[in-house]
Scaffold this motif. Structure first.
Motif, short mmCIF file in Angstrom:
data_model
loop_
_atom_site.label_atom_id
_atom_site.label_comp_id
_atom_site.label_asym_id
_atom_site.label_seq_id
_atom_site.Cartn_x
_atom_site.Cartn_y
_atom_site.Cartn_z
N UNK A 119 0.96 -0.99 0.25
CA UNK A 119 0.44 -0.32 0.09
C UNK A 119 1.00 1.29 -0.14
N UNK A 120 0.65 2.22 -0.54
CA UNK A 120 1.42 3.33 -0.22
C UNK A 120 0.00 4.43 0.34
N UNK A 121 1.02 4.83 0.56
CA UNK A 121 0.15 6.11 2.67
C UNK A 121 -0.23 7.34 1.88
N UNK A 122 -1.22 7.79 2.49
CA UNK A 122 -1.65 9.72 1.83
C UNK A 122 -0.68 10.53 2.76
N UNK A 123 -0.75 11.55 2.10
CA UNK A 123 0.82 11.80 3.09
C UNK A 123 0.16 13.07 4.73
N UNK A 124 0.65 12.01 5.28
CA UNK A 124 1.03 12.39 6.80
C UNK A 124 0.83 13.36 7.39
N UNK A 125 -0.50 14.09 8.54
CA UNK A 125 -0.17 15.29 8.34
C UNK A 125 0.27 15.70 10.26
N UNK A 126 0.86 16.78 10.08
CA UNK A 126 1.80 16.55 11.54
C UNK A 126 0.83 16.84 13.44
N UNK A 127 0.82 16.29 14.08
CA UNK A 127 0.33 16.58 15.03
C UNK A 127 0.85 17.62 16.46
N UNK A 128 -0.04 18.24 17.35
CA UNK A 128 0.10 19.23 17.94
C UNK A 128 -0.49 18.36 19.14
N UNK A 129 0.67 18.33 20.24
CA UNK A 129 -0.63 17.91 21.70
C UNK A 129 -0.43 18.39 23.00
N UNK A 130 -0.74 18.77 24.03
CA UNK A 130 0.37 19.07 25.41
C UNK A 130 0.29 18.53 26.16
N UNK A 131 1.88 18.11 26.79
CA UNK A 131 2.53 17.30 27.40
C UNK A 131 1.56 16.48 28.45
N UNK A 132 2.03 15.00 28.06
CA UNK A 132 1.48 14.26 29.36
C UNK A 132 0.23 13.67 28.91
N UNK A 133 -0.12 14.14 27.45
CA UNK A 133 -1.33 13.25 26.63
C UNK A 133 -1.41 12.30 25.87
N UNK A 134 -1.59 12.39 24.52
CA UNK A 134 -1.75 10.57 23.73
C UNK A 134 -1.85 11.55 22.97
N UNK A 135 -0.97 11.26 22.52
CA UNK A 135 -0.82 11.73 20.59
C UNK A 135 -1.12 10.97 19.56
N UNK A 136 -2.52 11.53 18.34
CA UNK A 136 -2.48 10.13 17.62
C UNK A 136 -2.25 10.37 16.16
N UNK A 137 -1.78 9.96 16.17
CA UNK A 137 -1.05 9.95 14.31
C UNK A 137 -2.25 9.28 13.26
N UNK A 138 -2.45 10.00 12.64
CA UNK A 138 -3.47 8.11 11.49
C UNK A 138 -3.36 7.87 10.08
N UNK A 139 -2.74 7.62 9.83
CA UNK A 139 -2.03 6.72 8.92
C UNK A 139 -2.83 6.30 7.32
N UNK A 140 -3.45 7.14 6.52
CA UNK A 140 -4.48 7.02 5.92
C UNK A 140 -3.62 5.79 4.75
N UNK A 141 -4.23 5.06 3.79
CA UNK A 141 -3.25 4.85 2.56
C UNK A 141 -4.24 4.37 1.92
N UNK A 142 -4.19 3.94 1.00
CA UNK A 142 -4.53 3.13 -0.18
C UNK A 142 -4.12 1.66 -0.87
N UNK A 143 -4.56 0.95 -0.88
CA UNK A 143 -3.93 -0.20 -0.92
C UNK A 143 -4.75 -1.30 -0.04
N UNK A 144 -4.41 -2.63 -0.15
CA UNK A 144 -5.03 -2.98 0.82
C UNK A 144 -4.11 -3.61 2.25
N UNK A 145 -4.82 -4.45 3.40
CA UNK A 145 -3.80 -4.75 4.28
C UNK A 145 -4.37 -6.23 4.91
#
Length: 451
Positions: A119-145
């Protein structure tokens, strides 16, 4: 196509050979395809074949793909989603193991179409969080897994993050979610999405994890003015540790002793805290909030200050007589506390007045019996058979309140002697006629003279 053949015979473990591809700048999805084998007669691995994807001449980072034994020619795909204007370079590396054998790479091709097995990934966006929180990255891909694929978030100079969740929309699109838990400044940096399939590897662009520290004032608030039930303060929160922008200010105040506290939102640089208790010490600090979950910093340094005393609520009540003697009177009154005195520093005085020798005498005495559950006070050195007017005065630094006045008469007492020089006698044949003056102090109604 490029070709590389490494003969590991006579090489000690850890030696390296590199094949560097030219810089690539792609505006659209493409695929890098290569053939490879790693084999030896003994069956022991001659070395490891690593593949790196270096972005914008930055650090080489960790391998995106590797293998250590494949005795036949195989084909692998690199689905690299580093989009223009960024450029990248693929680096093939062979690290020898000390065993004899061959590692080969051949037919490295840049294809103008997507990879077929990865699969190919689409553009990954930067993430800003405050210290102590959970930072979640969303990796969107074209293709199957499928379940045999390995997915991870690869950090550069920072720890990798494991897969948290995956949502498959259809055979051609899925989203993988990764969490950096309890993010700190040490976790800030660049991350990219990775998928390793049977046929190769998919690599996204680098996106930044920005970790912001919630703001904390450096200095305590300043006191502008003090009342009995209010404090005016300047927030004094322009200098901070941590990160802005500041979107909310709150004042937290608590009593120095006890557990009572409150928080009030504030929309200006000065604030009046009202409905406070008189003559009470408070600790006041400022809380600042920046955008995002967990954006409120810890309280800044505290200002310790005390409210003024308030005027007493009223004077003492239910002033009553306990005992009357000829020369002393004992009085009592209803007990009272801070809710009446409105101050921890106060005094109670007994004021009394009476007539003596044709003149009014006025006296006052401090009563120390104010904490008792049955407070009382004895006035001594009074004259017998005299009207005494008594009142209590409650005073604190801010004011005074009086009780109602009580009028009491002392008891009668034994009169003083008849003045000797006043006794005069007139003699007759059969009687003596005496006369004299009253005693200097009659101390009551004289009912009888005896001769």
């Amino acid at each position: 196509g490029s070709f590389m053949l490494v003969n590991t015979s006579g090489r000690y473990a850890g030696q390296k050979a590199h094949l560097l591809m030219p810089h690539l700048k792609e505006n659209d999805t493409h695929c890098i395809d290569f053939h490879y084998y790693v084999s030896s007669k003994s069956g022991a691995s001659p070395g490891t074949l690593n593949v790196y994807v270096k972005v914008n001449d930055g650090p080489i980072g960790n391998p995106v793909w590797n293998t250590s034994i494949t005795p036949t020619w195989n084909r692998a795909e690199l689905a690299i989603s580093t989009f223009w204007p960024n450029f990248y370079q693929v680096v093939f590396e062979v690290v020898t193991s000390g065993h004899s054998g061959y590692v080969a790479i051949d037919e490295v091709k840049v294809l103008g179409h997507p990879c077929t097995k990865t699969p190919h990934f689409l553009r990954l966006q930067s993430v800003e969080v405050n210290a102590g929180q959970f930072a979640t990255f969303q990796c969107t891909a074209n293709g199957g897994t499928d379940s045999s694929d390995r997915l991870w978030l690869q950090g550069i100079y920072v720890r990798d993050a494991p897969l948290k969740d995956i949502k498959v929309f259809n055979a051609r699109r899925f989203v993988a979610l990764f969490s950096v838990v309890n993010a700190t400044k040490r976790d800030a940096g660049n991350y990219r999405c990775m998928i390793r399939t049977e046929g190769g590897v998919g690599v996204s662009n680098y996106a930044e994890l920005i970790v912001k520290e919630p703001p904390v004032p450096i200095a305590p608030p300043q006191l502008s003015s003090v009342g009995a039930t209010y404090l005016w303060i300047q927030l004094n929160a322009n200098s901070i540790n941590g990160d802005g922008p500041i979107i909310q200010r709150e004042v937290e105040y608590r009593t120095s002793s006890g557990s009572w506290y409150d928080i009030q939102p504030v929309d200006s640089t000065s604030y009046k805290i009202g409905h406070l208790d008189p003559d009470t010490e408070y600790e006041i600090s400022v809380l600042l909030t920046r955008p995002g979950e967990g954006g409120t910093g810890s309280p800044g340094p505290a200002l310790k200050t005390r409210t003024k005393c308030a005027d007493p609520m009223r004077g003492p009540r239910r002033l009553e007589v306990v005992e009357i003697k000829s020369r002393q009177i004992t009085i009592c009154w209803e007990p009272f506390g801070y809710n009446v005195t409105r101050c921890h520093r106060y005094n109670l005085t007994v004021h009394y007045r009476y007539q003596a020798g044709g003149q009014e005498q006025v006296r006052e005495e401090v009563s120390w019996d104010t904490e008792s559950s049955h407070p009382q006070h004895t006035i001594t050195n009074l004259s017998p058979y005299t009207n005494v007017s008594i009142k209590l005065v409650l005073m604190n630094p801010e004011g005074r309140k009086e009780s109602q006045e009580l009028v009491v008469q002392t008891d009668e007492d034994v009169p003083s002697a008849v003045p000797l020089e006043s006794i005069q006698g007139s003699t007759f044949e059969e009687k003596i006629f005496l006369q004299w003056r009253e005693p200097a102090q009659t101390y009551g109604v004289i009912t009888l003279y005896e001769v």
